[in-house]
Enzyme design. Structure first.
Site, PDB file in Angstrom:
ATOM      1  N   PRO A  54       0.800  -1.223   0.000  1.00  9.79           N
ATOM      2  CA  PRO A  54       0.000   0.000   0.000  1.00  9.79           C
ATOM      3  C   PRO A  54       0.836   1.277   0.000  1.00  9.79           C
ATOM      4  O   PRO A  54       1.903   1.334   0.617  1.00  9.79           O
ATOM      5  CB  PRO A  54      -0.807  -0.107   1.298  1.00  9.79           C
ATOM      6  CG  PRO A  54       0.001  -0.996   2.176  1.00  9.79           C
ATOM      7  CD  PRO A  54       0.634  -1.994   1.241  1.00  9.79           C
ATOM      8  N   ASN A  55       0.322   2.257  -0.694  1.00 10.13           N
ATOM      9  CA  ASN A  55       0.888   3.614  -0.781  1.00 10.13           C
ATOM     10  C   ASN A  55       2.140   3.713  -1.643  1.00 10.13           C
ATOM     11  O   ASN A  55       2.630   4.819  -1.894  1.00 10.13           O
ATOM     12  CB  ASN A  55       1.174   4.206   0.621  1.00 10.13           C
ATOM     13  CG  ASN A  55      -0.084   4.304   1.451  1.00 10.13           C
ATOM     14  OD1 ASN A  55      -1.071   4.869   0.990  1.00 10.13           O
ATOM     15  ND2 ASN A  55      -0.082   3.732   2.649  1.00 10.13           N
ATOM     16  N   ARG A  78       5.325  10.996  -2.564  1.00  6.55           N
ATOM     17  CA  ARG A  78       5.040  10.695  -1.165  1.00  6.55           C
ATOM     18  C   ARG A  78       6.297  10.857  -0.302  1.00  6.55           C
ATOM     19  O   ARG A  78       7.321  10.209  -0.567  1.00  6.55           O
ATOM     20  CB  ARG A  78       4.594   9.227  -1.106  1.00  6.55           C
ATOM     21  CG  ARG A  78       4.489   8.646   0.267  1.00  6.55           C
ATOM     22  CD  ARG A  78       4.393   7.126   0.231  1.00  6.55           C
ATOM     23  NE  ARG A  78       4.164   6.636   1.569  1.00  6.55           N
ATOM     24  CZ  ARG A  78       4.432   5.405   1.965  1.00  6.55           C
ATOM     25  NH1 ARG A  78       4.922   4.518   1.111  1.00  6.55           N
ATOM     26  NH2 ARG A  78       4.202   5.036   3.206  1.00  6.55           N
ATOM     27  N   TYR A 137      11.438   8.604   1.137  1.00  8.75           N
ATOM     28  CA  TYR A 137      11.367   7.567   0.101  1.00  8.75           C
ATOM     29  C   TYR A 137      12.009   7.957  -1.232  1.00  8.75           C
ATOM     30  O   TYR A 137      12.091   7.123  -2.131  1.00  8.75           O
ATOM     31  CB  TYR A 137       9.898   7.173  -0.119  1.00  8.75           C
ATOM     32  CG  TYR A 137       9.254   6.592   1.130  1.00  8.75           C
ATOM     33  CD1 TYR A 137       9.774   5.434   1.702  1.00  8.75           C
ATOM     34  CD2 TYR A 137       8.159   7.193   1.735  1.00  8.75           C
ATOM     35  CE1 TYR A 137       9.209   4.895   2.856  1.00  8.75           C
ATOM     36  CE2 TYR A 137       7.583   6.656   2.882  1.00  8.75           C
ATOM     37  CZ  TYR A 137       8.115   5.514   3.438  1.00  8.75           C
ATOM     38  OH  TYR A 137       7.555   4.978   4.568  1.00  8.75           O
ATOM     39  N   ASN A 177       7.957  -5.651  -1.415  1.00 10.18           N
ATOM     40  CA  ASN A 177       7.948  -4.566  -0.443  1.00 10.18           C
ATOM     41  C   ASN A 177       6.527  -4.546   0.114  1.00 10.18           C
ATOM     42  O   ASN A 177       5.616  -4.016  -0.528  1.00 10.18           O
ATOM     43  CB  ASN A 177       8.303  -3.223  -1.067  1.00 10.18           C
ATOM     44  CG  ASN A 177       8.366  -2.117  -0.014  1.00 10.18           C
ATOM     45  OD1 ASN A 177       7.918  -2.326   1.126  1.00 10.18           O
ATOM     46  ND2 ASN A 177       8.895  -0.969  -0.374  1.00 10.18           N
ATOM     47  N   ALA A 213       3.407  -1.002   4.703  1.00  8.05           N
ATOM     48  CA  ALA A 213       2.904  -1.056   6.081  1.00  8.05           C
ATOM     49  C   ALA A 213       2.360  -2.428   6.453  1.00  8.05           C
ATOM     50  O   ALA A 213       2.386  -2.813   7.632  1.00  8.05           O
ATOM     51  CB  ALA A 213       1.827   0.008   6.274  1.00  8.05           C
ATOM     52  N   GLU A 256      12.399  -9.799   1.003  1.00  7.02           N
ATOM     53  CA  GLU A 256      11.655  -8.630   1.496  1.00  7.02           C
ATOM     54  C   GLU A 256      12.536  -7.396   1.334  1.00  7.02           C
ATOM     55  O   GLU A 256      13.723  -7.444   1.684  1.00  7.02           O
ATOM     56  CB  GLU A 256      11.320  -8.848   2.978  1.00  7.02           C
ATOM     57  CG  GLU A 256      10.644  -7.651   3.640  1.00  7.02           C
ATOM     58  CD  GLU A 256      10.424  -7.856   5.142  1.00  7.02           C
ATOM     59  OE1 GLU A 256      10.834  -8.914   5.694  1.00  7.02           O
ATOM     60  OE2 GLU A 256       9.857  -6.945   5.767  1.00  7.02           O
ATOM     61  N   HIS A 274      12.714  -2.950   1.698  1.00  6.55           N
ATOM     62  CA  HIS A 274      12.141  -1.663   2.116  1.00  6.55           C
ATOM     63  C   HIS A 274      13.065  -0.559   1.622  1.00  6.55           C
ATOM     64  O   HIS A 274      14.300  -0.693   1.709  1.00  6.55           O
ATOM     65  CB  HIS A 274      12.031  -1.575   3.643  1.00  6.55           C
ATOM     66  CG  HIS A 274      11.088  -2.586   4.219  1.00  6.55           C
ATOM     67  ND1 HIS A 274       9.731  -2.372   4.302  1.00  6.55           N
ATOM     68  CD2 HIS A 274      11.310  -3.827   4.699  1.00  6.55           C
ATOM     69  CE1 HIS A 274       9.151  -3.444   4.831  1.00  6.55           C
ATOM     70  NE2 HIS A 274      10.083  -4.342   5.071  1.00  6.55           N
ATOM     71  N   ARG A 300      13.709   3.986  12.253  1.00  7.63           N
ATOM     72  CA  ARG A 300      12.475   4.777  12.284  1.00  7.63           C
ATOM     73  C   ARG A 300      11.654   4.424  13.537  1.00  7.63           C
ATOM     74  O   ARG A 300      12.193   3.899  14.499  1.00  7.63           O
ATOM     75  CB  ARG A 300      11.697   4.538  10.982  1.00  7.63           C
ATOM     76  CG  ARG A 300      12.523   4.939   9.738  1.00  7.63           C
ATOM     77  CD  ARG A 300      11.744   4.753   8.455  1.00  7.63           C
ATOM     78  NE  ARG A 300      10.568   5.636   8.411  1.00  7.63           N
ATOM     79  CZ  ARG A 300       9.580   5.503   7.540  1.00  7.63           C
ATOM     80  NH1 ARG A 300       9.623   4.521   6.643  1.00  7.63           N
ATOM     81  NH2 ARG A 300       8.556   6.327   7.574  1.00  7.63           N
TER      82      ARG A 300
HETATM   83  C1  DQA Z   1       8.381   0.909   3.594  1.00  5.88           C
HETATM   84  C2  DQA Z   1       8.532   1.073   5.111  1.00  5.88           C
HETATM   85  C3  DQA Z   1       7.195   0.870   5.810  1.00  5.88           C
HETATM   86  O1  DQA Z   1       7.356   1.038   7.220  1.00  5.88           O
HETATM   87  C4  DQA Z   1       6.181   1.885   5.317  1.00  5.88           C
HETATM   88  O2  DQA Z   1       4.926   1.623   5.912  1.00  5.88           O
HETATM   89  C5  DQA Z   1       6.085   1.932   3.841  1.00  5.88           C
HETATM   90  C6  DQA Z   1       7.299   1.823   3.042  1.00  5.88           C
HETATM   91  C7  DQA Z   1       9.700   1.217   2.858  1.00  5.88           C
HETATM   92  O3  DQA Z   1       9.814   0.810   1.703  1.00  5.88           O
HETATM   93  O4  DQA Z   1      10.597   1.869   3.413  1.00  5.88           O
HETATM   94  O5  DQA Z   1       5.019   2.179   3.287  1.00  5.88           O
HETATM   95  O6  DQA Z   1       8.044  -0.445   3.315  1.00  5.88           O
END
Ligand code: DQA
Length: 147
Positions: free
Chosen positions: A9-10, A17, A22, A74, A77, A98, A100, A107
């Site tokens: 998501p997002n 964003r 990011y 990825n 959240a 995985e 990120h 964080r």
């Molecule tokens: C994320 C890190 C997560 O904590 C966050 O909710 C994201 C992006 C990252 O790629 O750094 O949406 O997965």
């Protein structure tokens, strides 16, 4: 050999964003660079982004029937919350990496744990879009496509 890239998501908002966290690359920039890198390893990349947890579970469940041999994910959240994503990845039994963009350990505390890390073939974090590229290289090694 096919690899599924799953974005949670997002991540569709990448590029606009929270750019201080990011970066400026968009999701399509990242997907394009993964497709190009995949060619070096003889890997065909199929990318999927969705904001809904169930749609991500469906995509993971459908992967083996599509001939997918490994997953780069990825979870965004949902990594911190989703036992369903963990179970789907365990159910299909494909090796997965995985990734990120940010260093989740630097964080907020709620980002320090993910439900995927302990069952992943590997985890890459903190390198921005290069986390995906490094993760794909790791997956290629796992699949015997890179040294
Ligand atoms: C994320 C890190 C997560 O904590 C966050 O909710 C994201 C992006 C990252 O790629 O750094 O949406 O997965």
């Amino acid at each position: 050999m096919k690899v599924l890239v799953v974005h949670g998501p997002n991540l569709n908002l990448l590029g606009s964003r929270e750019t201080s966290v990011y970066g400026n690359a968009s999701l399509s920039d990242i997907d394009f660079s993964l497709s190009e890198l995949g060619k070096e390893f003889g890997l065909e990349i199929e990318s999927f982004q969705h904001n809904h947890e169930g749609a991500l579970v469906d995509a993971i469940q459908e992967a083996p029937a599509k001939g997918v041999k490994g997953i780069l994910i990825n979870p965004a959240a949902y990594g911190h919350t989703s036992i369903a994503l963990r179970d789907a990845l365990l159910a299909v039994g494909l090796p997965f990496v995985e990734v990120h963009l940010s260093n989740i350990h630097a964080r907020e505390e709620f980002r320090h744990h993910t439900y995927l890390s302990d069952v992943a073939a590997g985890v890459v974090l903190g390198f921005g879009p290069d986390s995906y590229r490094l993760g794909l290289r790791g997956l290629a090694i796992k699949l015997g496509r890179a040294g």
